[in-house]
Design an enzyme around this catalytic site. Sequence first.
Site, PDB file in Angstrom:
ATOM      1  N   CYS A 286      -2.792  -2.986   7.282  1.00 28.52           N
ATOM      2  CA  CYS A 286      -2.421  -2.851   8.685  1.00 28.52           C
ATOM      3  C   CYS A 286      -2.778  -1.422   9.124  1.00 28.52           C
ATOM      4  CB  CYS A 286      -0.923  -3.129   8.882  1.00 28.52           C
ATOM      5  SG  CYS A 286       0.166  -1.887   8.152  1.00 28.52           S
TER       6      CYS A 286
ATOM      7  N   GLU B  21       0.821  -1.211   0.000  1.00 34.07           N
ATOM      8  CA  GLU B  21       0.000   0.000   0.000  1.00 34.07           C
ATOM      9  C   GLU B  21       0.855   1.261   0.000  1.00 34.07           C
ATOM     10  OE1 GLU B  21      -2.141  -3.026   2.748  1.00 34.07           O
ATOM     11  OE2 GLU B  21      -0.092  -2.538   2.140  1.00 34.07           O
TER      12      GLU B  21
ATOM     13  N   CYS C 209      -0.716   1.298   7.276  1.00 34.59           N
ATOM     14  CA  CYS C 209      -1.149   1.534   5.896  1.00 34.59           C
ATOM     15  C   CYS C 209      -2.537   2.178   5.842  1.00 34.59           C
ATOM     16  CB  CYS C 209      -1.117   0.234   5.102  1.00 34.59           C
ATOM     17  SG  CYS C 209       0.568  -0.365   4.817  1.00 34.59           S
TER      18      CYS C 209
END
Length: 156
Positions: free
Chosen positions: A91, A63, A94
């Site tokens: 996560c 990302e 990100c």
Amino acid sequence: MCTFLFGDFMENMDFFDIAYEEALIAYNNGEVPVGCVIVKNNEILAKTHNRKDELKSVLGHAELLAIEEASSKLDNWRLLDCDIYITLDPCIMCASAIKQARISNVYTGTKNINNIDNLLNEIFDSKDINDKVNFYSDLDHDRCSLLLKKFFKERR
């Protein structure tokens, strides 16, 4: 969380296919198999995969690399009216970068069992800094989760 219509998913399946191809590249390189595509007006601005080991950097998440590539292409860190397709829920790091980049929609293939859904929803739903990010998760579950399970099974 918004609902996702089956017809909308089929229209966007090509972008998931490309993200999945990127995840396969990561898999073949020994990286956690996550692929990502950023799109604006049905044009791909960035496509990449996890490269943490290759780059020897904690910032080598698919990302983050895609955001950097798309920002460079647009010559703007604000990715307004862009959508991001990721094979796995992002996560927290990100997700925060996605929110800061002002990406409009996040589409993910499968859930990240390490994430707490409430935290992702809290980041994406928050209107205190930037506009809300629409988050559609677990849209290509079978294919994406199978690749991740295979990857981790081979390494244990």
